[in-house]
Design an enzyme around this catalytic site. Sequence first.
Site, PDB file in Angstrom:
ATOM      1  N   ARG A  28      35.103  45.412  52.393  1.00 24.24           N
ATOM      2  CA  ARG A  28      36.321  45.589  52.491  1.00 24.24           C
ATOM      3  C   ARG A  28      37.203  45.896  51.240  1.00 24.24           C
ATOM      4  NH1 ARG A  28      41.366  44.410  51.092  1.00 24.24           N
ATOM      5  NH2 ARG A  28      41.102  42.296  51.420  1.00 24.24           N
ATOM      6  N   HIS A 225      41.279  32.540  49.393  1.00 26.05           N
ATOM      7  CA  HIS A 225      40.733  33.518  48.708  1.00 26.05           C
ATOM      8  C   HIS A 225      40.556  33.666  46.950  1.00 26.05           C
ATOM      9  CE1 HIS A 225      40.147  37.850  49.384  1.00 26.05           C
ATOM     10  NE2 HIS A 225      40.568  38.078  47.595  1.00 26.05           N
ATOM     11  N   HIS A 227      39.817  34.866  42.835  1.00 25.21           N
ATOM     12  CA  HIS A 227      39.206  35.613  41.856  1.00 25.21           C
ATOM     13  C   HIS A 227      39.154  35.158  40.813  1.00 25.21           C
ATOM     14  CE1 HIS A 227      40.355  39.655  43.340  1.00 25.21           C
ATOM     15  NE2 HIS A 227      40.856  38.883  44.443  1.00 25.21           N
ATOM     16  N   CYS A 258      42.619  44.361  43.609  1.00 20.82           N
ATOM     17  CA  CYS A 258      43.355  45.428  44.710  1.00 20.82           C
ATOM     18  C   CYS A 258      43.884  46.214  43.334  1.00 20.82           C
ATOM     19  CB  CYS A 258      44.800  44.205  44.346  1.00 20.82           C
ATOM     20  SG  CYS A 258      46.461  45.277  45.086  1.00 20.82           S
TER      21      CYS A 258
END
Length: 340
Positions: A28, A225, A227, A258
């Site tokens: 996703r 989460h 990065h 994003c």
Amino acid sequence: MTASDPDPDSAPSSTLAPAVLISEVGPRDGLQSVAATMPTAAKQGWIAALHAAGLREIEVASFVPARLLPQMADAAEVVRHAVALPGLRVMALVPNLRGAQAALAAGAHKLTMPVSASEAHSLANVRKTPMAMVDEVRAIDALRRGLAGSGPMAGLEAGISTAFGCTLQGRVDEDAVIRLAVACAEAGADEVGLSDTVGYANPAQVRRLFTRLRSELGDKAGAAHMHNTRGLGLANCLAAYEAGVRTFDASQGGLGGCPYAPGASGNVVTEDLVFMFEAMGVATGVDLARLLAAREALRAGLPGEPIYGMTPEAGLPKGFAPAAAPAHSRDTSTGEMRNV
């Protein structure tokens, strides 16, 4: 037997439970962030390869209009394939009630909602304020409860995006992050995680915020989460682990970012995160050799797309042995993590 229908006997042989849950978000978060569109059959083959490596929670799709994210136009078909894989908890991102309805109709086991702590990012990403997204959480909770009579109730997670800073807004107030997380839990989310959407976080900040989150929400405090935009992804995951976090999002090959946050790039590489934990003696339940092999399915579906990872480049150390998994840390009948 096709790549999308793996031999059940090919799953990792250990039946012991992992100490941490690695939640794979590449199908996703990764795929919606690249320009190319992976064919549906290739997505299914990649997800099957990830499952065969031992990953038991995978975010496979995002239910958004195809005109906005054509990479996710086949979301329902991908979910229907994934739910047939044994023992896999299938997640789908939903930004609103309409997306939740479609995801539940396709059979998703868990819905994840992006609730940004930055108003600027929230308006750019979902065209709603953060508190309007809390109202969406409440509406989706009511929807899933209304459908619960027809089968097991789907899980609901709120991910607090830009929790550590925002390229549009800059600094994000930590008190506001915690207030928003509490509001999401009170609105019905089963768990609330924190996302470093643009890679601004540092380990001290991660440890501080997750400590506060766990103090406020207890068992409802959810995933980290992270990065790797500025090279601190693994360090931040380790800081979250030391603060008590036991669920970590990651993306094979480091794909992701994003599209509505300028400067956002790569998620933590699943292969590197699994190696770090296994090398520390913290069991993930993932077979590293099979995980590395799954990169071939990713490459085949996105030819020419750069993929990353230090462990795949360097290989496993001579004599490397994975961690032994404690049998008490996961309920193997439901797949739910327990506190460890």
